[in-house]
Design an enzyme around this catalytic site. Sequence first.
Site, PDB file in Angstrom:
ATOM      1  N   ALA A 268       0.838  -1.202   0.000  1.00  0.00           N
ATOM      2  CA  ALA A 268       0.000   0.000   0.000  1.00  0.00           C
ATOM      3  C   ALA A 268       0.873   1.253   0.000  1.00  0.00           C
ATOM      4  O   ALA A 268       0.603   2.222  -0.728  1.00  0.00           O
ATOM      5  CB  ALA A 268      -0.914  -0.013   1.225  1.00  0.00           C
ATOM      6  N   LYS A 269       1.929   1.237   0.792  1.00  0.00           N
ATOM      7  CA  LYS A 269       2.817   2.396   0.864  1.00  0.00           C
ATOM      8  C   LYS A 269       3.626   2.550  -0.418  1.00  0.00           C
ATOM      9  O   LYS A 269       3.864   3.675  -0.890  1.00  0.00           O
ATOM     10  CB  LYS A 269       3.741   2.259   2.076  1.00  0.00           C
ATOM     11  CG  LYS A 269       3.002   2.244   3.408  1.00  0.00           C
ATOM     12  CD  LYS A 269       3.971   2.199   4.583  1.00  0.00           C
ATOM     13  CE  LYS A 269       3.219   2.299   5.908  1.00  0.00           C
ATOM     14  NZ  LYS A 269       4.109   2.380   7.071  1.00  0.00           N
TER      15      LYS A 269
ATOM     16  N   ASP B 103       5.418  -1.541  57.242  1.00  0.00           N
ATOM     17  CA  ASP B 103       4.104  -1.887  56.692  1.00  0.00           C
ATOM     18  C   ASP B 103       3.938  -3.400  56.804  1.00  0.00           C
ATOM     19  O   ASP B 103       4.930  -4.138  56.913  1.00  0.00           O
ATOM     20  CB  ASP B 103       4.028  -1.432  55.231  1.00  0.00           C
ATOM     21  CG  ASP B 103       2.736  -1.863  54.557  1.00  0.00           C
ATOM     22  OD1 ASP B 103       1.669  -1.694  55.168  1.00  0.00           O
ATOM     23  OD2 ASP B 103       2.810  -2.391  53.436  1.00  0.00           O
ATOM     24  N   TYR B 104       2.698  -3.892  56.768  1.00  0.00           N
ATOM     25  CA  TYR B 104       2.488  -5.334  56.930  1.00  0.00           C
ATOM     26  C   TYR B 104       2.291  -6.039  55.583  1.00  0.00           C
ATOM     27  O   TYR B 104       3.196  -6.687  55.073  1.00  0.00           O
ATOM     28  CB  TYR B 104       1.310  -5.616  57.861  1.00  0.00           C
ATOM     29  CG  TYR B 104       1.165  -7.102  58.133  1.00  0.00           C
ATOM     30  CD1 TYR B 104       2.047  -7.743  58.987  1.00  0.00           C
ATOM     31  CD2 TYR B 104       0.197  -7.857  57.494  1.00  0.00           C
ATOM     32  CE1 TYR B 104       1.968  -9.113  59.218  1.00  0.00           C
ATOM     33  CE2 TYR B 104       0.095  -9.224  57.713  1.00  0.00           C
ATOM     34  CZ  TYR B 104       0.980  -9.845  58.568  1.00  0.00           C
ATOM     35  OH  TYR B 104       0.905 -11.190  58.775  1.00  0.00           O
TER      36      TYR B 104
END
Length: 736
Positions: A388-389, A508-509
């Site tokens: 196509a190009k 943090d846990y």
Amino acid sequence: MKRLFMIANRLPLQVVDNNGQKELIQAPGGFDSGLKKFYESFDIKWIGRAGVNINEISEDEKMDIDNKYRSANCIPIYLDQQLRQEFLEGFCENTLWPLFNYFTQISKFNPINWEAYKKVNQLYAETILKYIDEGDILWIHDYHLMLLPGLIREKFPDVSIGYFQHIPFPSFEIFRLLPWRMELLEGILEADLVGFHTYDYQRHFMSCVRRLLGHETVFNRIRLDERIVKVDAFPKGIDFDFFHKTAKKLAKNNGNKKSDFHKHLNEYLDSDKDRKIILSIDRLDYTKGIPDRIRAFELFLKNYPEYIEKVSLFLFVSPSRENVTDYQDLKKQMDELVGRINGMYGTIGWMPIWYFYRALDRQEMIELYSIAHIALIMPTRDGMNLNAKEYLACKTDKTGVLILSEMAGAAKELGESVIVNPNSRIDVAEAIHQALNMPVSEQKQRNSVQQKRLKIYNEERWANDFINGLEGVKKLQESNYTRKLNTPALKKMVDAYKNAGKRIIFLDYDGTLTGFHKDPQMAKPDQELYQIMDKLVTVGNNTIVVISGRDKETLSKWFGGYDKLAFIAEHGVWNKDPETGWEMNSQIEKEWMGIIEPVLQSLVDRTPRSFIEYKNYSLVWHYRDADPDLGQQRAWELKDDLKNYIANLNLEIMDGDKVIEIKNAGINKGRAAMNKIGNSHFDFILALGDDWTDEYTFNSLPEDAYTIKVGTKATAAKYYVNGVEDVRSLLKQLEA
């Protein structure tokens, strides 16, 4: 000059037999002319299959072929006939090709062929590993070698690997049919940059990664432990200048310089000045939709009989895979269609379809592109479609109309063409009529825009953009790696801990001290974690704070035996100092929970495998086990639905790791952490957390604090570690 290894199924040179002598000639589409300058920027090595089976040549012939290939910077890989057949025709052409092009009904899932595919990828890896160093760049091309990035990464962790797929990548619903889907995805993801022709293919790939492997995807990036993989669209261009200039020269040539092929074309057009040519060029393949194209042209002749003897379809089909039954059937179907239509509509001086079953060289293609009034390119599925190009590049006077299937990747770039659904013969027939009646001024206006685009984003630009993108990913990875808590940084931190007089550690846990679980209540501490805590809290000058979104009841149950442990629960609602009871940090309303709960329940009803967690002063919607895409969509819906409630009820939304938590505004871990520090002076402050709620903690702590993110997400923390095991290892070293 950097070394670049171009790795593909085939080498740019192929072996031919010339009077008993093995010679090398350029393969079709071998050394791309448009990449000449690109190639000159690197020390290039090509690696691919030799164009001959190993069991069909003698040892002397092999040595001779090797020498010829190596003189052209090519490294050949030899397969025997059976392995080649099982790998190429078996798995690549009968499994991956039809499946990736949405022809699921003819995809074959043969375990023997899968084993051959693995073996060939392993042969490639063994060959490549003999030649490469860490500083090299590897560009792996196409679906034949999807396992190869993983096989190389295993031996060379830091080498630059790019993978580009030239065919479509299917949607999740199609890809999931493949029994070996996980192995292929994991293989590709060991590349640093994964490229496709269009955003659609990129989107499909990332959806499969998210839904099948569960990896986090943010925009076009995928985080894999320490590595970031980038996925992007790079629409392949053509050598625009070559096609355009060659077509111009052709137009200026006088009759004596034109090829016989071109002379015959002109003679056909000269027989009737109003006669138009519709050009169709494809290789024989069921993805090209050639029979439907022929039927659409037949419908056009039926609906517009005034064009009989005025328009012909020049149908060029290049032979391909002629020994495959599906292709033989396709060829037979085309032959019968052309014969029937020519018999029905043809006249003595005119044929509706000029049918050529043969390959075309580049010169012949340019001649056809130049002379055709319309290009009819109607694949039912195509990764890009460069024809196509090329057609547009050859229209030097900017006339001509491209009718292009919306299923071709090129349709994403060539929107000024006549774009149609190839499955609708009526639409294709109408598109032909539209093209034949399109004013020249409109043709030129459309083609001018498209030619300008193709000239800018040519083949060289495509290659440069891909390699630049690969280098960009490596820089991003290096930047990310500098923040990893490596051995020197860890030693510095441990020394600071041991030399400190008074210390406080915020832990943090979930996701930090322990992994996630589908049922949050099942993520309780194990024996190893208890042993770590035992050592940390027994040191007199340590203040250990578990700072979590968990409710105080759960934390009390799990850590009830630790009088010297401090807690911050529900993101800062509750506070507990060692050897004291729980205290609320501020008076909090909870009447809003009765208003919000029905909203969440409605979401649960519509999102399978999601649920609500009820805390004392917050509500949490969990969607970790839900469908990833649906869960994300519902999360957006929930945040949108809650906007009015947030403003009126003084609430805020915390968007965590597969959870949405609704709580009172102004309460967060950072504020609670600073309250815990108070007016005390600590010589050593450490905070570890995995969620974005922990960012409040990281941002609130003093500059000299050690802040560590668990995981590789974007963070305000100074360092990161990969996961829970690294956290536990770090805590053990503090008291080693």
